[in-house]
Scaffold this active site. Sequence first.
Site, mmCIF file in Angstrom:
data_model
loop_
_atom_site.group_PDB
_atom_site.id
_atom_site.type_symbol
_atom_site.label_atom_id
_atom_site.label_comp_id
_atom_site.label_asym_id
_atom_site.label_seq_id
_atom_site.Cartn_x
_atom_site.Cartn_y
_atom_site.Cartn_z
ATOM 1 N N ASP A 168 -40.337 50.666 44.509
ATOM 2 C CA ASP A 168 -41.171 51.390 45.473
ATOM 3 C C ASP A 168 -41.807 52.563 44.719
ATOM 4 O O ASP A 168 -41.676 52.675 43.485
ATOM 5 C CB ASP A 168 -40.382 51.801 46.726
ATOM 6 C CG ASP A 168 -39.372 52.913 46.481
ATOM 7 O OD1 ASP A 168 -39.219 53.357 45.317
ATOM 8 O OD2 ASP A 168 -38.726 53.347 47.460
ATOM 9 N N HIS A 169 -42.502 53.433 45.466
ATOM 10 C CA HIS A 169 -43.216 54.550 44.820
ATOM 11 C C HIS A 169 -42.284 55.430 43.987
ATOM 12 O O HIS A 169 -42.666 55.922 42.940
ATOM 13 C CB HIS A 169 -43.940 55.385 45.891
ATOM 14 C CG HIS A 169 -43.079 55.671 47.081
ATOM 15 N ND1 HIS A 169 -42.805 54.716 48.042
ATOM 16 C CD2 HIS A 169 -42.392 56.779 47.452
ATOM 17 C CE1 HIS A 169 -42.002 55.234 48.953
ATOM 18 N NE2 HIS A 169 -41.735 56.478 48.620
ATOM 19 N N CYS A 212 -35.645 51.833 43.233
ATOM 20 C CA CYS A 212 -36.163 52.767 44.243
ATOM 21 C C CYS A 212 -35.587 54.139 43.905
ATOM 22 O O CYS A 212 -35.136 54.337 42.771
ATOM 23 C CB CYS A 212 -35.833 52.306 45.666
ATOM 24 S SG CYS A 212 -34.084 52.187 46.070
ATOM 25 N N GLY A 213 -35.590 55.070 44.838
ATOM 26 C CA GLY A 213 -35.094 56.405 44.514
ATOM 27 C C GLY A 213 -33.618 56.385 44.129
ATOM 28 O O GLY A 213 -33.215 56.967 43.122
ATOM 29 N N THR A 214 -32.823 55.709 44.942
ATOM 30 C CA THR A 214 -31.375 55.646 44.698
ATOM 31 C C THR A 214 -30.902 54.281 44.202
ATOM 32 O O THR A 214 -29.766 54.169 43.735
ATOM 33 C CB THR A 214 -30.616 55.905 46.014
ATOM 34 O OG1 THR A 214 -31.035 54.903 46.965
ATOM 35 C CG2 THR A 214 -30.907 57.291 46.570
ATOM 36 N N GLY A 215 -31.695 53.248 44.397
ATOM 37 C CA GLY A 215 -31.266 51.867 44.131
ATOM 38 C C GLY A 215 -30.546 51.268 45.328
ATOM 39 O O GLY A 215 -30.351 50.050 45.412
ATOM 40 N N MET A 254 -32.854 49.249 48.062
ATOM 41 C CA MET A 254 -33.217 47.955 47.462
ATOM 42 C C MET A 254 -32.036 46.993 47.504
ATOM 43 O O MET A 254 -32.191 45.812 47.804
ATOM 44 C CB MET A 254 -33.658 48.142 46.010
ATOM 45 C CG MET A 254 -35.046 48.732 45.841
ATOM 46 S SD MET A 254 -36.324 47.575 46.406
ATOM 47 C CE MET A 254 -37.772 48.306 45.625
ATOM 48 N N HIS A 298 -18.223 39.151 36.064
ATOM 49 C CA HIS A 298 -17.347 38.742 37.169
ATOM 50 C C HIS A 298 -18.089 38.336 38.440
ATOM 51 O O HIS A 298 -17.603 37.472 39.165
ATOM 52 C CB HIS A 298 -16.378 39.875 37.518
ATOM 53 C CG HIS A 298 -15.356 40.131 36.441
ATOM 54 N ND1 HIS A 298 -14.307 41.024 36.602
ATOM 55 C CD2 HIS A 298 -15.211 39.621 35.192
ATOM 56 C CE1 HIS A 298 -13.566 41.039 35.505
ATOM 57 N NE2 HIS A 298 -14.109 40.203 34.625
ATOM 58 N N HIS A 341 -13.312 33.602 38.450
ATOM 59 C CA HIS A 341 -14.251 34.337 39.315
ATOM 60 C C HIS A 341 -15.053 33.416 40.227
ATOM 61 O O HIS A 341 -15.591 33.857 41.237
ATOM 62 C CB HIS A 341 -15.205 35.172 38.460
ATOM 63 C CG HIS A 341 -14.466 36.097 37.548
ATOM 64 N ND1 HIS A 341 -13.726 37.159 38.019
ATOM 65 C CD2 HIS A 341 -14.293 36.076 36.203
ATOM 66 C CE1 HIS A 341 -13.149 37.772 37.004
ATOM 67 N NE2 HIS A 341 -13.470 37.132 35.892
#
Length: 145
Positions: free
Chosen positions: A7-8, A63-66, A69, A96, A131
């Site tokens: 994003d932006h 994105c800003g924080t992830g 997304m 894993h 796994h």
Amino acid sequence: MIAIGCDHAGYDMKTGIIKFLEDKGIEVIDCGCDGSPCDYPVIAKKVCENITCGKADKGILICGTGIGMSIAANKIKGIRASVCSEHFSVKYTRLHNDANVLCMGARVIGEGIAQELTDIFVNTEYEGGRHQKRLDLIKEIEENK
Ligand code: RB5
């Protein structure tokens, strides 16, 4: 082939990662945005659809924080998206969890770390073995069994 989107808030980091991947000879599908304000779920969907239809092997979302997304990406069947800010988590989410989408926060980590995390994400193979049963259980949840 890696599908990538942002994003932006993640635009500058995405630009750097595209260059980083292309310099290594890795092909990239750029799913936007172009830097103007947009809604991260729209971009997450585009990147993930490139994976689920088989055009891309993996995806990267910024994105800003992830976090936004990753929440959006994990709603899509077949997607295992992980937000990572450090090397250990990226390594083990490939080994894993067979994560097929790496989410990163451009307001959380710097571009140097993001590129190193990308490198690990792209080059670490899923370990399989013990796994796989757990991934099958995740698939069952996804299919509401
Ligand atoms: C955009 O301002 C911001 O909310 C977004 O980039 C992301 O951090 C959401 O999770």
